[in-house]
Design a protein around this motif. Structure first.
Motif, PDB file in Angstrom:
ATOM      1  N   ASP A  75      43.735  42.246  28.111  1.00 41.01           N
ATOM      2  CA  ASP A  75      45.048  41.952  28.690  1.00 41.01           C
ATOM      3  C   ASP A  75      46.005  43.129  28.682  1.00 41.01           C
ATOM      4  O   ASP A  75      47.138  43.010  29.152  1.00 41.01           O
ATOM      5  CB  ASP A  75      45.686  40.757  27.969  1.00 41.01           C
ATOM      6  N   THR A  76      45.568  44.266  28.161  1.00 40.44           N
ATOM      7  CA  THR A  76      46.440  45.428  28.218  1.00 40.44           C
ATOM      8  C   THR A  76      46.386  46.025  29.623  1.00 40.44           C
ATOM      9  O   THR A  76      45.429  45.800  30.379  1.00 40.44           O
ATOM     10  CB  THR A  76      45.998  46.483  27.192  1.00 40.44           C
ATOM     11  N   PRO A  77      47.434  46.778  30.004  1.00 40.11           N
ATOM     12  CA  PRO A  77      47.421  47.404  31.339  1.00 40.11           C
ATOM     13  C   PRO A  77      46.168  48.247  31.574  1.00 40.11           C
ATOM     14  O   PRO A  77      45.586  48.235  32.661  1.00 40.11           O
ATOM     15  CB  PRO A  77      48.695  48.248  31.338  1.00 40.11           C
ATOM     16  N   ARG A  78      45.750  48.963  30.534  1.00 37.14           N
ATOM     17  CA  ARG A  78      44.561  49.806  30.706  1.00 37.14           C
ATOM     18  C   ARG A  78      43.307  48.958  30.913  1.00 37.14           C
ATOM     19  O   ARG A  78      42.449  49.292  31.733  1.00 37.14           O
ATOM     20  CB  ARG A  78      44.381  50.721  29.501  1.00 37.14           C
ATOM     21  N   ASP A  79      43.208  47.847  30.178  1.00 33.04           N
ATOM     22  CA  ASP A  79      42.060  46.954  30.355  1.00 33.04           C
ATOM     23  C   ASP A  79      42.031  46.377  31.764  1.00 33.04           C
ATOM     24  O   ASP A  79      40.963  46.271  32.395  1.00 33.04           O
ATOM     25  CB  ASP A  79      42.106  45.814  29.340  1.00 33.04           C
ATOM     26  N   LYS A  80      43.190  45.984  32.266  1.00 34.14           N
ATOM     27  CA  LYS A  80      43.249  45.395  33.609  1.00 34.14           C
ATOM     28  C   LYS A  80      42.874  46.414  34.665  1.00 34.14           C
ATOM     29  O   LYS A  80      42.174  46.108  35.642  1.00 34.14           O
ATOM     30  CB  LYS A  80      44.642  44.823  33.863  1.00 34.14           C
ATOM     31  N   VAL A  81      43.349  47.646  34.476  1.00 34.75           N
ATOM     32  CA  VAL A  81      42.966  48.708  35.417  1.00 34.75           C
ATOM     33  C   VAL A  81      41.466  48.940  35.363  1.00 34.75           C
ATOM     34  O   VAL A  81      40.805  49.103  36.397  1.00 34.75           O
ATOM     35  CB  VAL A  81      43.742  50.006  35.097  1.00 34.75           C
ATOM     36  N   PHE A  82      40.910  48.938  34.152  1.00 34.12           N
ATOM     37  CA  PHE A  82      39.473  49.147  33.993  1.00 34.12           C
ATOM     38  C   PHE A  82      38.684  48.071  34.730  1.00 34.12           C
ATOM     39  O   PHE A  82      37.742  48.371  35.475  1.00 34.12           O
ATOM     40  CB  PHE A  82      39.108  49.154  32.502  1.00 34.12           C
ATOM     41  N   LEU A  83      39.047  46.797  34.538  1.00 37.03           N
ATOM     42  CA  LEU A  83      38.320  45.712  35.194  1.00 37.03           C
ATOM     43  C   LEU A  83      38.482  45.759  36.709  1.00 37.03           C
ATOM     44  O   LEU A  83      37.517  45.514  37.449  1.00 37.03           O
ATOM     45  CB  LEU A  83      38.810  44.360  34.663  1.00 37.03           C
ATOM     46  N   ASP A  84      39.684  46.075  37.181  1.00 34.49           N
ATOM     47  CA  ASP A  84      39.900  46.174  38.632  1.00 34.49           C
ATOM     48  C   ASP A  84      39.052  47.292  39.222  1.00 34.49           C
ATOM     49  O   ASP A  84      38.442  47.123  40.291  1.00 34.49           O
ATOM     50  CB  ASP A  84      41.379  46.415  38.936  1.00 34.49           C
ATOM     51  N   ARG A  85      39.009  48.415  38.530  1.00 34.79           N
ATOM     52  CA  ARG A  85      38.198  49.546  39.025  1.00 34.79           C
ATOM     53  C   ARG A  85      36.714  49.203  38.994  1.00 34.79           C
ATOM     54  O   ARG A  85      35.960  49.610  39.884  1.00 34.79           O
ATOM     55  CB  ARG A  85      38.458  50.783  38.152  1.00 34.79           C
ATOM     56  N   LEU A  86      36.301  48.463  37.958  1.00 35.43           N
ATOM     57  CA  LEU A  86      34.888  48.100  37.854  1.00 35.43           C
ATOM     58  C   LEU A  86      34.491  47.172  38.999  1.00 35.43           C
ATOM     59  O   LEU A  86      33.429  47.345  39.607  1.00 35.43           O
ATOM     60  CB  LEU A  86      34.616  47.429  36.501  1.00 35.43           C
ATOM     61  N   GLU A  87      35.326  46.195  39.308  1.00 35.49           N
ATOM     62  CA  GLU A  87      35.031  45.306  40.430  1.00 35.49           C
ATOM     63  C   GLU A  87      34.997  46.074  41.741  1.00 35.49           C
ATOM     64  O   GLU A  87      34.161  45.820  42.605  1.00 35.49           O
ATOM     65  CB  GLU A  87      36.062  44.177  40.502  1.00 35.49           C
ATOM     66  N   ALA A  88      35.908  47.029  41.894  1.00 34.79           N
ATOM     67  CA  ALA A  88      35.914  47.831  43.115  1.00 34.79           C
ATOM     68  C   ALA A  88      34.659  48.687  43.213  1.00 34.79           C
ATOM     69  O   ALA A  88      34.069  48.846  44.288  1.00 34.79           O
ATOM     70  CB  ALA A  88      37.161  48.715  43.151  1.00 34.79           C
ATOM     71  N   ALA A  89      34.219  49.242  42.071  1.00 32.75           N
ATOM     72  CA  ALA A  89      33.013  50.074  42.076  1.00 32.75           C
ATOM     73  C   ALA A  89      31.775  49.251  42.400  1.00 32.75           C
ATOM     74  O   ALA A  89      30.855  49.717  43.078  1.00 32.75           O
ATOM     75  CB  ALA A  89      32.846  50.758  40.714  1.00 32.75           C
ATOM     76  N   LEU A  90      31.754  48.003  41.913  1.00 36.15           N
ATOM     77  CA  LEU A  90      30.611  47.134  42.186  1.00 36.15           C
ATOM     78  C   LEU A  90      30.699  46.473  43.555  1.00 36.15           C
ATOM     79  O   LEU A  90      29.723  45.901  44.031  1.00 36.15           O
ATOM     80  CB  LEU A  90      30.532  46.039  41.105  1.00 36.15           C
ATOM     81  N   ASN A  91      31.882  46.525  44.158  1.00 38.52           N
ATOM     82  CA  ASN A  91      32.111  45.851  45.447  1.00 38.52           C
ATOM     83  C   ASN A  91      31.790  44.371  45.343  1.00 38.52           C
ATOM     84  O   ASN A  91      31.128  43.781  46.202  1.00 38.52           O
ATOM     85  CB  ASN A  91      31.287  46.499  46.562  1.00 38.52           C
ATOM     86  N   THR A  92      32.237  43.772  44.254  1.00 37.95           N
ATOM     87  CA  THR A  92      31.954  42.362  44.008  1.00 37.95           C
ATOM     88  C   THR A  92      33.009  41.778  43.098  1.00 37.95           C
ATOM     89  O   THR A  92      33.937  42.479  42.663  1.00 37.95           O
ATOM     90  CB  THR A  92      30.575  42.189  43.352  1.00 37.95           C
ATOM     91  N   SER A  93      32.865  40.513  42.791  1.00 37.46           N
ATOM     92  CA  SER A  93      33.725  39.851  41.832  1.00 37.46           C
ATOM     93  C   SER A  93      32.914  39.563  40.579  1.00 37.46           C
ATOM     94  O   SER A  93      31.926  38.834  40.633  1.00 37.46           O
ATOM     95  CB  SER A  93      34.277  38.540  42.411  1.00 37.46           C
ATOM     96  N   LEU A  94      33.349  40.154  39.472  1.00 35.49           N
ATOM     97  CA  LEU A  94      32.722  39.800  38.212  1.00 35.49           C
ATOM     98  C   LEU A  94      33.176  38.395  37.828  1.00 35.49           C
ATOM     99  O   LEU A  94      34.375  38.093  37.809  1.00 35.49           O
ATOM    100  CB  LEU A  94      33.138  40.782  37.118  1.00 35.49           C
ATOM    101  N   VAL A  95      32.220  37.535  37.568  1.00 32.23           N
ATOM    102  CA  VAL A  95      32.548  36.183  37.119  1.00 32.23           C
ATOM    103  C   VAL A  95      32.622  36.237  35.600  1.00 32.23           C
ATOM    104  O   VAL A  95      31.607  36.147  34.900  1.00 32.23           O
ATOM    105  CB  VAL A  95      31.493  35.164  37.592  1.00 32.23           C
ATOM    106  N   LEU A  96      33.831  36.417  35.079  1.00 34.69           N
ATOM    107  CA  LEU A  96      34.018  36.617  33.650  1.00 34.69           C
ATOM    108  C   LEU A  96      34.091  35.282  32.927  1.00 34.69           C
ATOM    109  O   LEU A  96      34.858  34.391  33.305  1.00 34.69           O
ATOM    110  CB  LEU A  96      35.297  37.413  33.390  1.00 34.69           C
TER     111      LEU A  96
END
Length: 359
Positions: A75-96
């Motif tokens: 839930d930190t800003p850095r964590d959210k940026v990390f997850l957003d970038r990861l989804e963009a890199a995978l070109n998908t939606s991670l089902v967390l």
């Protein structure tokens, strides 16, 4: 004076008329040329469809929805940026799927509900992958997470908590042995229909069971004992292979009963062109087109791969669903064959008398 040469008399009556168009068509239909011409086009179409089905499913695997466990608070800003970038890199939606502790997440991984575990720890991210759950998914997650971590300056530690066996580093051995069982299973039934046509219905079923047991044993013995590629739970893997061969053999027998000599078409279409690319054996289901990923689990090739995969790598967390799929196909195909067995082209009661009594 010699008599003039006489012209041949013009033909009279029906002997002088060329065969009528209807007569020519009737003769062509009765000849072996009609099925041969039909086969020319069927084989050409099958070749294109076969190549197309595998290319569509496997040439460029693209992630859709990948279920992943999240342990800890992202839930930190850095964590959210990390997850957003990861989804963009995978070109998908991670089902967390959120888990309060790593033990529960690891259990979910063992039960194959998820493909990886993301952990928030010490200002960085830990990623647990399971190559045994899908080598292609594990590789994709590993590469993408490391790149995103480097780009966002987030330390990433990757651990393969369920690696593949050393003799099968790409995870394809189970796919290939299942493929062998699928194809040899219905090819065996084809050979019985050609070379043992006089078998009665119960005899045909009996010999299908017999070659399935022997064939499954041979596949498992070669891969495990002779080549040492995969350490199989031998009896279980053998019986899964035999179950697969019996199922696909009876599927062909069912179609042979219903449509005769063209039974190869629906059998090949279901088992090879559709079933094998969608089985998840070569490319894991999250990377397959969504329709194929769903359909594949309901067909014998996918059921065989899933059952074999769980037997080898997830002994304590096996599922009954793949066995139910194989049993369902076997039950339906055997029932259809038995109910309409009088339509099957084999059997001694439909053989010429000289063929029955010949010694």
């Amino acid at each position: 004076m010699s008599a003039p040469d006489l012209e041949p008399s013009a033909p009279h009556g029906a002997h002088g008329r060329p065969p009528a168009r209807g007569d020519r068509w009737a003769a062509f239909k009765a000849s072996p040329y009609l099925p041969a011409v039909v086969l020319l086009f069927i084989i050409a179409a099958a070749a294109g469809l076969f190549a197309g089905s595998y290319t569509y499913a496997m040439a460029n695997p693209t992630p859709r929805n990948i279920p992943v466990a999240a342990v800890g608070r992202f839930d930190t800003p850095r964590d959210k940026v990390f997850l957003d970038r990861l989804e963009a890199a995978l070109n998908t939606s991670l089902v967390l799927h959120e888990y309060t502790n790593g033990a529960d997440a690891r259990t979910a991984l063992e039960e194959q509900k998820i493909f990886a575990v993301l952990r928030s720890e010490n200002g960085g991210v830990g990623l647990d992958v399971a190559s045994a759950s899908g080598a292609s998914v594990a590789q994709l997650l590993t590469e993408s997470t490391l790149k995103v971590g480097q780009a966002t300056h987030v330390p990433v530690k990757v651990t393969d908590v369920k690696p593949l066996q050393r003799g099968d580093p790409r995870g394809l051995a189970l796919f290939y042995i299942s493929l062998a069982a699928v194809i040899v299973g219905f090819v065996g039934a084809i050979q019985l229909s050609v070379h043992a046509k006089a078998l009665q219905p119960l005899e045909r079923i009996g010999f299908t069971i017999a070659y399935s047991l022997l064939g499954g044993f041979a596949i498992a013995a070669v891969v495990d004992w002779l080549l040492g590629s995969v350490d199989l739970p031998f009896v279980q893997s053998w019986l899964i292979l035999a179950f697969t061969m019996l199922t696909t053999g009876m599927v062909f027998t069912m179609f042979n009963t219903l449509i005769g000599r063209w039974a190869m078409l629906p059998t090949w279409g279901l088992m090879v062109m559709l079933g094998n690319p969608s089985s998840g054996g070569a490319v894991s289901w999250p990377l397959l087109p969504s329709v194929l990923g769903f359909i594949g689990r309901w067909l014998p090739p996918g059921a065989s791969v899933n059952a074999q995969h769980a037997a080898v790598y997830y002994q304590g967390h096996q599922r009954v669903f793949p066995y139910l799929v194989l049993a369902g196909w076997l039950l339906v195909s055997s029932t259809v064959f038995w109910v309409w067995r009088h339509r099957h082209p084999g059997g001694r009661d439909r053989m010429p008398q000289h063929a029955v009594t010949a010694t």
